[in-house]
Design a protein around this motif. Structure first.
Motif, mmCIF file in Angstrom:
data_model
loop_
_atom_site.group_PDB
_atom_site.id
_atom_site.type_symbol
_atom_site.label_atom_id
_atom_site.label_comp_id
_atom_site.label_asym_id
_atom_site.label_seq_id
_atom_site.Cartn_x
_atom_site.Cartn_y
_atom_site.Cartn_z
ATOM 1 N N GLU A 1 0.837 -1.196 0.000
ATOM 2 C CA GLU A 1 0.000 0.000 0.000
ATOM 3 C C GLU A 1 0.873 1.249 0.000
ATOM 4 N N ILE A 2 0.242 2.379 -0.346
ATOM 5 C CA ILE A 2 0.954 3.661 -0.353
ATOM 6 C C ILE A 2 0.943 4.234 1.060
ATOM 7 N N THR A 3 2.105 4.667 1.536
ATOM 8 C CA THR A 3 2.215 5.207 2.892
ATOM 9 C C THR A 3 1.588 6.599 2.974
ATOM 10 N N ASN A 4 1.257 7.008 4.199
ATOM 11 C CA ASN A 4 0.642 8.326 4.415
ATOM 12 C C ASN A 4 1.544 9.457 3.930
ATOM 13 N N GLY A 5 2.863 9.290 4.130
ATOM 14 C CA GLY A 5 3.798 10.322 3.682
ATOM 15 C C GLY A 5 3.741 10.530 2.181
ATOM 16 N N ASN A 6 3.705 9.444 1.437
ATOM 17 C CA ASN A 6 3.644 9.563 -0.015
ATOM 18 C C ASN A 6 2.255 9.977 -0.505
ATOM 19 N N ILE A 7 1.224 9.651 0.241
ATOM 20 C CA ILE A 7 -0.117 10.148 -0.113
ATOM 21 C C ILE A 7 -0.127 11.670 -0.036
ATOM 22 N N ARG A 8 0.491 12.219 1.009
ATOM 23 C CA ARG A 8 0.552 13.680 1.130
ATOM 24 C C ARG A 8 1.360 14.292 -0.017
ATOM 25 N N ARG A 9 2.428 13.610 -0.417
ATOM 26 C CA ARG A 9 3.247 14.113 -1.533
ATOM 27 C C ARG A 9 2.468 14.064 -2.852
ATOM 28 N N ILE A 10 1.672 13.030 -3.042
ATOM 29 C CA ILE A 10 0.829 12.951 -4.243
ATOM 30 C C ILE A 10 -0.125 14.140 -4.302
ATOM 31 N N ILE A 11 -0.792 14.406 -3.182
ATOM 32 C CA ILE A 11 -1.766 15.506 -3.133
ATOM 33 C C ILE A 11 -1.081 16.839 -3.425
ATOM 34 N N LYS A 12 0.081 17.058 -2.797
ATOM 35 C CA LYS A 12 0.815 18.308 -3.034
ATOM 36 C C LYS A 12 1.209 18.441 -4.496
ATOM 37 N N ALA A 13 1.723 17.347 -5.078
ATOM 38 C CA ALA A 13 2.171 17.384 -6.473
ATOM 39 C C ALA A 13 1.007 17.664 -7.414
ATOM 40 N N ILE A 14 -0.117 17.011 -7.188
ATOM 41 C CA ILE A 14 -1.248 17.196 -8.106
ATOM 42 C C ILE A 14 -1.862 18.579 -7.954
ATOM 43 N N ASN A 15 -1.831 19.124 -6.762
ATOM 44 C CA ASN A 15 -2.284 20.513 -6.604
ATOM 45 C C ASN A 15 -1.382 21.478 -7.383
ATOM 46 N N ILE A 16 -0.077 21.197 -7.369
ATOM 47 C CA ILE A 16 0.857 22.001 -8.175
ATOM 48 C C ILE A 16 0.537 21.832 -9.663
ATOM 49 N N PHE A 17 0.324 20.584 -10.089
ATOM 50 C CA PHE A 17 -0.023 20.315 -11.485
ATOM 51 C C PHE A 17 -1.299 21.066 -11.880
ATOM 52 N N LYS A 18 -2.253 21.070 -10.961
ATOM 53 C CA LYS A 18 -3.525 21.758 -11.226
ATOM 54 C C LYS A 18 -3.288 23.247 -11.472
ATOM 55 N N ASN A 19 -2.425 23.858 -10.662
ATOM 56 C CA ASN A 19 -2.123 25.285 -10.844
ATOM 57 C C ASN A 19 -1.390 25.539 -12.162
ATOM 58 N N ILE A 20 -0.486 24.616 -12.528
ATOM 59 C CA ILE A 20 0.219 24.748 -13.810
ATOM 60 C C ILE A 20 -0.775 24.687 -14.965
ATOM 61 N N ILE A 21 -1.726 23.763 -14.868
ATOM 62 C CA ILE A 21 -2.759 23.633 -15.900
ATOM 63 C C ILE A 21 -3.568 24.921 -16.017
ATOM 64 N N ARG A 22 -3.885 25.526 -14.869
ATOM 65 C CA ARG A 22 -4.642 26.781 -14.876
ATOM 66 C C ARG A 22 -3.831 27.921 -15.492
ATOM 67 N N ILE A 23 -2.565 28.026 -15.099
ATOM 68 C CA ILE A 23 -1.700 29.098 -15.616
ATOM 69 C C ILE A 23 -1.573 29.020 -17.139
ATOM 70 N N HIS A 24 -1.463 27.793 -17.653
ATOM 71 C CA HIS A 24 -1.335 27.603 -19.097
ATOM 72 C C HIS A 24 -2.675 27.738 -19.836
ATOM 73 N N LYS A 25 -3.761 27.862 -19.086
ATOM 74 C CA LYS A 25 -5.103 27.939 -19.679
ATOM 75 C C LYS A 25 -5.392 26.714 -20.549
ATOM 76 N N VAL A 26 -5.111 25.569 -19.984
ATOM 77 C CA VAL A 26 -5.340 24.290 -20.658
ATOM 78 C C VAL A 26 -6.842 24.070 -20.836
ATOM 79 N N THR A 27 -7.229 23.592 -22.019
ATOM 80 C CA THR A 27 -8.653 23.382 -22.305
ATOM 81 C C THR A 27 -9.103 21.943 -22.058
ATOM 82 N N LYS A 28 -8.179 20.976 -22.182
ATOM 83 C CA LYS A 28 -8.512 19.576 -21.923
ATOM 84 C C LYS A 28 -7.336 18.907 -21.212
ATOM 85 N N TYR A 29 -7.664 18.030 -20.266
ATOM 86 C CA TYR A 29 -6.600 17.280 -19.599
ATOM 87 C C TYR A 29 -7.131 15.931 -19.147
#
Length: 297
Positions: free
Chosen positions: A54-82
């Motif tokens: 299973e995925i440890t709690n530490g890496n679950i937190r890192r996944i969430i942080k990374a995807i939130n960063i990815f989400k902001n990058i997608i917004r900055i680039h004004k991505v239309t589909k992902y």
């Protein structure tokens, strides 16, 4: 010409990635893309899944942080589909459903779990494969952290494919069934029997890096001799020496050895003498899938 941006999120066994691509449509309706930005975050989920289940709690937190960063990058680039896909490490984790739901709640990003066959199909949908010589026969091999996908392509048509539970992170942690090597060998021998002049097509982060290190030409080809010579050198180096000599990321310097072993064995068992390295991956395949859906609509 119309230009828009699509994005692909790839949650792999050795890292998380987001690719932003410029997608352009010409006046004749032809659609193609090229990479705008690629960000890679070294979160080794396979270390958890393949050793703990299973995925440890530490890496679950890192996944969430990374995807939130990815989400902001997608917004900055004004991505239309992902689209966001996860492969073997998350798919095989006991707590995968909880994590997928948590990602959705914390980031708003829906993650789809895909198997190895779907992963290989996505990568082989990239336009590069449309341009290969249809008269040649290819064994396509994609080595990831958790799995290896093999496909036979003859006359431009995929005639056989199979996913094996062996990858660079699994091998590194000695979590590979001892019979898997024989299974791969038997599958290759059976499905390439009678096929002459076989070429390998190799994808994955490790073969891309090996090509960058070993190639003196810009022809996207690594010969068997070049690969053997590279093995003789790199196997003599310590982990730290590999990082310094080849300017490798720390999370690449260890997995490159087991990945190299897989590619060399596939070359030996198939009788091929060179690997064609298109330097594409799952992220490119996700973009291509979004383009295909755009054209269908």
């Amino acid at each position: 010409m119309k230009i828009e941006k699509f994005a692909a999120i790839d949650i792999g066994s050795n890292a998380l990635r987001v690719l932003v691509a410029n997608v352009f449509t010409d006046k004749n309706g032809h659609v193609d893309f090229y990479k705008n930005s690629l960000i890679r975050v070294p979160v080794r989920l396979g270390q958890d899944t393949f050793t703990l289940g299973e995925i440890t709690n530490g890496n679950i937190r890192r996944i969430i942080k990374a995807i939130n960063i990815f989400k902001n990058i997608i917004r900055i680039h004004k991505v239309t589909k992902y689209k966001a896909y996860a492969t073997s490490a998350l798919r095989e984790a006991r707590n995968c459903d909880v994590i997928v739901e948590l990602i959705k709640n914390k980031t708003g990003i829906m993650v789809e779990l895909i198997d190895g066959v779907k992963e290989a199909s996505l990568i082989s949908s990239v336009r590069f494969f449309e341009n290969i010589d249809k008269k040649l026969n290819f064994l396509y091999v994609d080595v990831g952290g958790g799995s290896t996908e093999l496909s036979i392509i003859s006359n431009g048509i995929k005639i056989q494919e199979k996913s094996f539970k062996i990858g660079s992170v699994r091998l590194l942690n000695n979590y590979v069934d001892s019979d898997i090597w024989d299974e791969i060998k038997d599958w290759i021998k059976e499905n390439t029997n009678g096929i002459d002049d076989l070429f390998l097509i190799g994808t994955g982060g490790n073969i891309n890096k090996i090509y960058k290190i070993t190639s003196s030409k810009n022809d996207n080809i690594i010969t068997l001799n070049e690969l053997k010579n590279f093995k003789n050198i790199i196997y003599q180096l310590s982990y730290s020496e590999r990082i310094i000599k080849y300017q490798l990321n720390p999370d690449r310097a260890d997995v490159i050895l087991p990945a190299l072993k897989i590619y060399l064995n596939v070359l030996k068992w198939s009788g091929a003498s060179k690997i064609l390295v298109p330097r594409i991956g799952l992220s490119d395949g996700i973009i291509q899938e979004l383009i295909i859906k755009k054209l269908q609509n």
